[in-house]
Design a protein around this motif. Structure first.
Motif, PDB file in Angstrom:
ATOM      1  N   ASP A   1      14.478  34.866  49.365  1.00 36.10           N
ATOM      2  CA  ASP A   1      15.338  34.985  48.186  1.00 36.10           C
ATOM      3  C   ASP A   1      15.818  33.621  47.702  1.00 36.10           C
ATOM      4  OD1 ASP A   1      14.966  37.644  48.535  1.00 36.10           O
ATOM      5  OD2 ASP A   1      16.987  38.093  49.261  1.00 36.10           O
ATOM      6  N   LEU A   2      16.155  32.746  48.647  1.00 36.71           N
ATOM      7  CA  LEU A   2      16.649  31.429  48.260  1.00 36.71           C
ATOM      8  C   LEU A   2      15.598  30.632  47.500  1.00 36.71           C
ATOM      9  CD1 LEU A   2      18.657  30.353  51.438  1.00 36.71           C
ATOM     10  CD2 LEU A   2      19.573  30.884  49.194  1.00 36.71           C
ATOM     11  N   VAL A   3      14.352  30.759  47.931  1.00 37.73           N
ATOM     12  CA  VAL A   3      13.281  30.030  47.251  1.00 37.73           C
ATOM     13  C   VAL A   3      13.089  30.568  45.838  1.00 37.73           C
ATOM     14  CG1 VAL A   3      10.827  29.444  47.335  1.00 37.73           C
ATOM     15  CG2 VAL A   3      12.159  29.508  49.443  1.00 37.73           C
ATOM     16  N   ARG A   4      13.065  31.888  45.684  1.00 37.29           N
ATOM     17  CA  ARG A   4      12.881  32.458  44.349  1.00 37.29           C
ATOM     18  C   ARG A   4      14.075  32.125  43.443  1.00 37.29           C
ATOM     19  NH1 ARG A   4      11.757  37.012  47.257  1.00 37.29           N
ATOM     20  NH2 ARG A   4      13.424  38.207  46.239  1.00 37.29           N
ATOM     21  N   GLU A   5      15.256  32.074  44.023  1.00 38.68           N
ATOM     22  CA  GLU A   5      16.420  31.672  43.232  1.00 38.68           C
ATOM     23  C   GLU A   5      16.259  30.249  42.708  1.00 38.68           C
ATOM     24  OE1 GLU A   5      21.289  31.213  43.761  1.00 38.68           O
ATOM     25  OE2 GLU A   5      19.980  31.453  45.509  1.00 38.68           O
ATOM     26  N   ALA A   6      15.803  29.341  43.586  1.00 41.84           N
ATOM     27  CA  ALA A   6      15.570  27.963  43.140  1.00 41.84           C
ATOM     28  C   ALA A   6      14.447  27.902  42.106  1.00 41.84           C
ATOM     29  CB  ALA A   6      15.232  27.085  44.350  1.00 41.84           C
ATOM     30  N   VAL A   7      13.428  28.754  42.260  1.00 43.72           N
ATOM     31  CA  VAL A   7      12.339  28.805  41.274  1.00 43.72           C
ATOM     32  C   VAL A   7      12.889  29.201  39.910  1.00 43.72           C
ATOM     33  CG1 VAL A   7      10.270  30.082  40.637  1.00 43.72           C
ATOM     34  CG2 VAL A   7      10.501  29.214  42.947  1.00 43.72           C
ATOM     35  N   ILE A   8      13.765  30.199  39.860  1.00 49.74           N
ATOM     36  CA  ILE A   8      14.335  30.651  38.597  1.00 49.74           C
ATOM     37  C   ILE A   8      15.127  29.524  37.935  1.00 49.74           C
ATOM     38  CG2 ILE A   8      16.060  32.194  37.616  1.00 49.74           C
ATOM     39  CD1 ILE A   8      13.387  33.497  38.150  1.00 49.74           C
ATOM     40  N   LYS A   9      15.910  28.808  38.705  1.00 51.34           N
ATOM     41  CA  LYS A   9      16.679  27.703  38.133  1.00 51.34           C
ATOM     42  C   LYS A   9      15.762  26.606  37.603  1.00 51.34           C
ATOM     43  CE  LYS A   9      20.759  28.536  41.017  1.00 51.34           C
ATOM     44  NZ  LYS A   9      21.651  28.007  42.078  1.00 51.34           N
ATOM     45  N   SER A  10      14.693  26.320  38.340  1.00 55.97           N
ATOM     46  CA  SER A  10      13.745  25.317  37.865  1.00 55.97           C
ATOM     47  C   SER A  10      13.009  25.803  36.620  1.00 55.97           C
ATOM     48  CB  SER A  10      12.743  24.975  38.976  1.00 55.97           C
ATOM     49  OG  SER A  10      13.392  24.352  40.070  1.00 55.97           O
ATOM     50  N   LEU A  11      12.710  27.096  36.560  1.00 55.46           N
ATOM     51  CA  LEU A  11      12.089  27.648  35.349  1.00 55.46           C
ATOM     52  C   LEU A  11      13.025  27.491  34.151  1.00 55.46           C
ATOM     53  CD1 LEU A  11      10.328  30.916  36.584  1.00 55.46           C
ATOM     54  CD2 LEU A  11       9.242  28.947  35.490  1.00 55.46           C
ATOM     55  N   GLY A  12      14.322  27.694  34.377  1.00 59.17           N
ATOM     56  CA  GLY A  12      15.271  27.477  33.293  1.00 59.17           C
ATOM     57  C   GLY A  12      15.238  26.049  32.791  1.00 59.17           C
ATOM     58  N   ILE A  13      15.146  25.086  33.724  1.00 55.37           N
ATOM     59  CA  ILE A  13      15.073  23.685  33.306  1.00 55.37           C
ATOM     60  C   ILE A  13      13.784  23.427  32.541  1.00 55.37           C
ATOM     61  CG2 ILE A  13      15.014  21.316  34.150  1.00 55.37           C
ATOM     62  CD1 ILE A  13      16.695  22.246  36.525  1.00 55.37           C
ATOM     63  N   ILE A  14      12.684  23.997  33.024  1.00 53.86           N
ATOM     64  CA  ILE A  14      11.406  23.843  32.317  1.00 53.86           C
ATOM     65  C   ILE A  14      11.512  24.405  30.892  1.00 53.86           C
ATOM     66  CG2 ILE A  14       9.004  24.611  32.274  1.00 53.86           C
ATOM     67  CD1 ILE A  14       9.428  22.458  34.282  1.00 53.86           C
ATOM     68  N   MET A  15      12.188  25.552  30.748  1.00 52.98           N
ATOM     69  CA  MET A  15      12.335  26.150  29.418  1.00 52.98           C
ATOM     70  C   MET A  15      13.156  25.255  28.492  1.00 52.98           C
ATOM     71  SD  MET A  15      10.607  28.821  29.303  1.00 52.98           S
ATOM     72  CE  MET A  15       9.520  29.322  30.636  1.00 52.98           C
ATOM     73  N   GLY A  16      13.980  24.417  29.058  1.00 54.67           N
ATOM     74  CA  GLY A  16      14.747  23.496  28.237  1.00 54.67           C
ATOM     75  C   GLY A  16      13.953  22.298  27.767  1.00 54.67           C
ATOM     76  N   TYR A  17      12.779  22.063  28.343  1.00 58.46           N
ATOM     77  CA  TYR A  17      11.968  20.896  27.978  1.00 58.46           C
ATOM     78  C   TYR A  17      10.600  21.272  27.413  1.00 58.46           C
ATOM     79  CZ  TYR A  17      15.297  17.771  30.218  1.00 58.46           C
ATOM     80  OH  TYR A  17      16.425  17.049  30.524  1.00 58.46           O
ATOM     81  N   ILE A  18      10.198  22.516  27.548  1.00 63.79           N
ATOM     82  CA  ILE A  18       8.874  22.916  27.103  1.00 63.79           C
ATOM     83  C   ILE A  18       8.852  22.984  25.568  1.00 63.79           C
ATOM     84  CG2 ILE A  18       9.244  25.409  27.084  1.00 63.79           C
ATOM     85  CD1 ILE A  18       6.537  25.684  28.496  1.00 63.79           C
ATOM     86  N   ASP A  19       7.756  22.600  24.973  1.00 67.40           N
ATOM     87  CA  ASP A  19       7.652  22.625  23.509  1.00 67.40           C
ATOM     88  C   ASP A  19       6.301  23.155  23.042  1.00 67.40           C
ATOM     89  OD1 ASP A  19       6.103  20.562  24.350  1.00 67.40           O
ATOM     90  OD2 ASP A  19       7.067  18.998  23.161  1.00 67.40           O
TER      91      ASP A  19
END
Length: 1163
Positions: free
Chosen positions: A654-672
């Motif tokens: 669960d901890l790994v998937r939680e960190a994945v979700i947070k990193s995906l959020g950061i990616i969504m902030g930079y993806i174009d």
């Protein structure tokens, strides 16, 4: 001359004595020559030499042909010689007796002799050496004593063998080795013994002797080891330490082992067990359970505490000590060698001389090998220097870095001072210095005049390497001595500086970096060797060093290795260690740029994406987010996104998937890349449906707001994202007519709720007044309660807009626009009013009103929507749409079916989600009026009360609305219609459970007592469930007595004797509240009255009423059977009531008779 036969034959015998060790054969030659001299004296003079006659010294050599047993040729020859002289035979020496016993293989007799000599303090060297040599007892064939073997010279007698021992190459007995240490092994003595029964005792004696000899050998080895340890520090260094007390003498290995043992013992005694385990792991070459493993020939000292307490009791005075040694020169040894033959042979002296000669030979050989090794290493060093220079031409090497490695060992150039050392000291120093590599540093090399150094290693100028004049650094010059010493003498003199340069570490130490790049090269070589030797708990201290080296190192392969070390630095890094590594990775990325981040850091993440430890996978997931701003945009939207998607789908932690979700959020902030929008939406749905609450929470806090921001930029928030979620909710409701998937409904609705701040920000940013929103003058303040508390900063409207000041200006213009100018031309807000709200209200009407969870979810959604969009929007846009649908007026009452929409979830959601958004007085009045109207309309139309009950349950969960709900119910209590009063009585049952006892006593009980006196019997009956709930939840004695009296009046008043519906309601209430009611009330009131009702029911004439009462009695007794009932109560009331019930069941419902009997049996 007859006596010379044995001795003379000894020199010509070519056999080898198997009873002598290799080290004793030379001594045997000396003994043989002395024996010949003794034989000559015996034959010529007819007597013994005065110096040997009667001698019993173990060191006195005699003729080996003599014997103590009759019948042997040696004895006959000796007797003849002695008899010819006419004198008394001389006493034989013990050494001769021992030699004859060994020659004839009388080993046990020799062993007994040896033991007796040891006990008397007169050890015989011959026996000691024989029994100490394992080679004398190897498995071999031998000839039994006194027997000859055909074909073997000397089989007829010892004398015929020329004075040598008989051969044992073939023949009879076997000398079998025992499974013990290799000294005197077990022999098959039974074949040669007169008494075979003594075999066991003799074997025990042999083994005891073996053990004693082994202990002596171990003790001797320890003594030698201790002596060697004392000489471990070279003589010159010891002088330096003693002449300069402030210089600490380095610890010796054996001293270190001894101190380690004492430290570990101290840790264990004081319960520092974990520290002791770590200490033992770091010294895995030592056994801390056995003091003998230390290796010192000393007893175990006291513990550390005793040593500390005893420290002040000793006065240590410094003494001037001088090391002295003595020895002989090589020519003296050579001159002494022929003289030794004429001296009486002394075994100790001969061994010492032989050892000194052997040591001298080995030292010479070591010296030659060292010289060859030094020369080869110097060639390698020159070639490496040339390679380094060619790779880094821009970094010139200063002249001070010229280096001369002196390869000559000082041993061939010994002075007379050195040759005077003893063999032991010389050997020790040589043994310690053979692995020491002497080199001359740069400073030393510069101190030697170059014109006086023809034999020095060529400098870089001679090798064609550019000199240091091209370097930007100034060359370092040293004072040259005004001396005329030869370079060879300088080299020999400086060779006593003990330095090591041939090992990896010595090479690094000897080469001082002369540029930044040289430092990086050195760190790249040393760090892989440093990291494994640093404690795990402190390895994060190496992160700056590793990162700096990885940033600046010129070799890609070395950089890759260093980054690999960084990601594998700690086996299972905790949160703080991971944060430190991530901070370093970000610093590295800022320094090197996106290309190297992609080429060097991302491969390290990819390698550990499936690591067995979740902490390492967690580091990878966090790294992807932390490095997102520093990666090429193509990599962000392809490789990194794919890595995170794989981990989200496959990782079980669960901890790994939680960190994945947070990193995906950061990616969504930079993806174009707009093409990745659909992939992001699929990832969003997967994250919302994750079984872990941690992952879902992270999705709402990070991923969803970031994705919504990107969706807003693409223009898809109102056109795709929100409509898609609404369509999924509608699909769920259509498919869930027979069973709604409440989990998925919650998932989609919570996502819509998290999108409300983004939707409102979009409405503000696209408003007609957006271009007028300028920050000038005093900025209006935003009320603290203006917006609901956001789940995360990313859901804060001020964060989405940009600043709180900008939001304040926009809100002021927003309220003015809604109140005065309307929504004309405001497309984003019109979409909310004309499309979103109607669709939501339609969905609400399809919800099952009895589903408390669904009602609660939609109520929260509308509450947040109204609070976010503001009071003006709620009053002018939301409430009118609900009111139009509900149409609360008595004209719409249909007595047969009622107003259909009032029975749906629209009522509780409108009441709890819209009307409760604001709590001012007019808002509260509006809510009270709505609930009163609903209660009245539902009562008058005889419609189900589920929607009203759902409203009371949802509002009753908040104590702030208890007074308001009691006001609504009092309106029903005093209403003119009995139907409304009956509804109010039933609503009290729902409200009592959450209201405090003060309100129950002041507001609820008076209202119920009023209703219990109502003229309509149906109203009085409707109060019974509420009274029962009070008995179940209230503990105040006065309240319980009032309720008890009211219920007793219902049961005992004659006017209620024929009220079947009242009796039915009382029995149902008793069955519901009895198990949870106060025990005294249950025992004194509930069970006795159930018994009475059962007795009365036996007399009931109408079968339908009798069966109805019996059925409810059965349910009540079933519920009460789980309670503790006293024996008296059981006998007097409970069992008699069950008997009456069984009577009813026998006549009316035989299928339930068995259940009643089972109930009785269980009691």
């Amino acid at each position: 001359m007859a006596a010379m036969a044995p001795g003379g034959g000894g020199s010509g015998g070519g056999g080898v004595n198997p009873f002598l060790s290799d080290s004793d054969e030379d001594d045997e030659e000396v003994a043989a020559s002395e024996e010949r001299r003794a034989g000559l004296r015996l034959g010529a003079g007819g007597g013994l030499d005065p110096g040997s006659a009667g001698s019993l010294s173990p060191q006195d050599p005699v003729a080996l042909g003599s014997s103590v047993r009759p019948g042997l040729p040696g004895e006959a020859a000796a007797a003849a010689a002695l008899g010819g002289s006419g004198e008394t035979p001389a006493r034989l020496s013990i050494d001769a007796i021992a030699a004859q016993l060994l020659r004839d293989q009388y080993l046990l007799t020799a062993l007994e002799l040896h033991t007796e000599l040891l006990e008397s303090g007169r050890e015989l060297p011959r026996l000691r050496d024989y029994f100490s040599n394992p080679g004398n007892f190897e498995r071999q064939s031998g000839t039994p004593p006194g027997l000859g073997a055909p074909g073997i010279p000397g089989a007829a007698g010892v004398g015929g063998a020329g004075g040598r021992e008989p051969s044992t190459a073939s023949g009879g007995g076997q000398l079998n080795r025992a499974g013990s240490i290799s000294t005197l092994d077990s022999l098959d003595f039974a074949r040669y013994s007169d008494d075979g029964n003594r075999e066991t005792d003799e074997r025990v004696a042999v083994l005891e002797f073996e053990l004693r000899k082994a202990k002596e050998t171990i003790q001797a080895l320890r003594a030698n080891l201790t002596k060697a340890a004392e000489h471990e520090v070279p003589l010159q260094e010891r002088k330096n330490y003693k002449s300069s007390p402030e210089i600490q003498e380095p610890i010796k290995p054996l001293e270190k082992r001894a101190l380690n043992f004492l430290v570990n013992e101290f840790l264990l005694k004081n319960n520092y067990k974990l520290t002791s385990i770590t200490f033992s792991d770091e010294n895995d070459d030592q056994d801390f359970e056995l003091w003998d493993d230390v290796g010192l020939n000393i007893p175990k000292p006291p513990d550390l505490l005793h040593l500390y307490r005893d420290y002040g009791n000793h006065q240590v005075t410094g003494k001037d000590l001088v090391d002295a040694a003595s020895g002989v020169e090589e020519d003296e040894l050579e001159a002494l060698t022929p003289v030794l033959g004429s001296l009486p042979p002394n075994l100790e002296a001969s061994q010492s001389v032989e050892n000194s000669l052997l040591v001298q030979k080995l030292e010479d050989k070591i010296s030659l090998l060292n010289n060859e090794k030094w020369s080869l290493m110097e060639q390698i060093r020159r070639l490496e220097s040339e390679m380094d220079f060619l790779k880094n031409e821009q970094f010139a090497t200063p002249a001070v870095c010229e280096r001369v490695q002196l390869c000559a060992d000082p041993s061939p150039h010994k002075d007379s001072d050195e040759s005077g050392q003893s063999a032991v000291v010389h050997s020790s120093d040589k043994g310690k210095s053979k692995d020491t590599h002497l080199s001359i540093s740069d400073e030393v090399d510069s101190s030697i005049p170059k014109e006086n150094s023809p034999h020095s290693v060529p400098s870089r100028e001679k090798e064609g390497v550019p000199s240091s004049s091209s370097s930007s650094k100034n060359a370092v010059h040293f004072d040259k001595p005004n001396r005329k010493l030869s370079p060879a003498f300088h080299q020999a003199l400086l060779s006593f500086c003990r330095m090591s340069a041939d090992s990896r570490l010595g090479s690094e130490v000897s080469r001082i970096a002369d540029s930044e790049q040289s430092v990086m090269l050195m760190l790249g070589r040393c760090l892989p060797h440093i990291v494994p030797n640093v404690l795990l708990a402190k390895r994060e201290e190496l992160i700056p060093l590793i990162l700096c080296t990885a940033c600046l190192h010129p070799e890609p392969k070395e950089r890759d290795q260093l980054l690999h070390i960084l990601f594998n630095l700690i086996k299972r890094p905790d949160d703080e260690q991971r944060q430190m590594i991530l901070t370093g990775c970000v610093a590295f990325a800022r320094h090197v740029g996106p290309t190297r981040v992609e080429a060097e850091l991302l491969p390290q993440c990819w390698e550990q994406i499936n690591h067995k430890y979740p902490e390492r996978r967690l580091l990878v997931a966090e790294s992807c987010g932390a490095l997102a701003p520093y990666l090429p945009k193509e990599i962000r939207s392809s490789l990194v996104l794919s890595m995170l998607q794989q981990m989200l789908m496959e990782d079980k932690a669960d901890l790994v998937r939680e960190a994945v979700i947070k990193s995906l959020g950061i990616i969504m902030g930079y993806i174009d890349d707009p093409d990745k929008y659909q992939q992001g939406f699929e990832l969003l749905l997967s994250a919302l449906g994750d079984p872990s609450e941690r992952v879902v929470s992270a999705t709402h806090q990070v991923f969803l707001p970031a994705y919504a921001a990107w969706t807003t930029e693409l223009g898809n928030l109102q056109s795709h994202l929100i409509p898609t979620l609404l369509n999924k909710i509608e699909k769920l409701l259509r498919e869930g007519e027979h069973g709604l998937d409440e989990h998925k409904l919650h998932m989609y609705l919570s996502a819509l709720q998290s999108l409300i701040p983004s939707l409102f920000a979009l409405v503000l940013q696209n408003a007609p007044f957006a271009s007028k929103a300028k920050l000038h003058g005093e900025v209006p303040q935003i009320e603290v309660t203006r917006f609901p508390r956001p789940m995360s900063p990313l859901q804060d409207v001020s964060t989405i807009i940009g600043s709180r000041e900008q939001l304040a200006v926009l809100l002021q213009l927003y309220d003015y626009q809604l109140e005065h100018e309307g929504t004309t031309g405001w497309e984003s807000l019109l979409w909310v009013v004309n499309q979103l709200l109607p669709q939501l209200i339609e969905i609400v009407g399809k919800i099952n009103v009895t589903s408390t969870a669904c009602v609660h979810e939609f109520s929260r959604f509308f509450w947040r929507l109204c609070r976010t969009f503001g009071k003006i929007f709620t009053n002018t846009k939301v409430k009118p749409q609900f009111q139009e649908i509900l149409r609360l007026s008595e004209e719409n009452i249909d007595s047969s079916a009622g107003n259909g929409v009032l029975t749906k979830a629209t009522v509780p959601i409108y009441a709890t989600g819209v009307l409760t958004c604001y709590i001012q007085e007019e808002d509260r009045k509006l809510l009270v009026g709505f609930l009163e109207d609903v209660m009245t309309l539902l009562s008058l139309s005889h419609a189900p009360l589920d929607s009203l009950k759902a409203s009371f349950v949802e509002l009753g969960a908040n104590p702030a609305y208890h007074e308001l709900l009691l006001t609504v119910l009092w309106y029903g209590v005093v209403h003119t219609s009995a139907l409304v009063r009956c509804t109010a009585a039933r609503m009290f049952e729902l409200l009592v459970k959450g209201v405090n006892e003060t309100l129950v006593a002041q507001r609820v009980v008076p209202a119920l007592i009023t209703l219990s006196s109502d003229p309509e019997i149906s109203v009085r009956i409707a109060t019974i469930p509420a009274f029962g709930t009070i008995m179940e939840t209230v503990i105040q004695r006065e309240l319980l007595e009032r309720v008890k009296m009211q219920l007793a009046s219902f049961l005992e008043d004659p006017q209620y004797q024929d009220q079947h519906s009242l009796h039915t309601e009382i029995i149902k209430t008793f069955g519901r509240v009895g198990p949870n009611a106060e025990p005294r009330f249950r025992d004194e009131f509930v069970i006795p009255h159930l018994h009475k009702l059962a007795l009365v029911n036996n007399l009931q004439i109408v079968d339908s009423k009798r069966l109805d009462i019996a059925t409810h009695l059965f349910e009540a007794y079933s519920a009460l059977s789980c309670c503790f009932i006293s024996e008296d109560l059981m006998v007097n009331h409970f069992l008699p009531g069950l008997r009456c019930l069984r009577t009813d069941m026998e006549h009316l419902s035989p299928e339930h008779e068995f259940d009643v009997n089972c109930c009785k049996l269980s009691e």
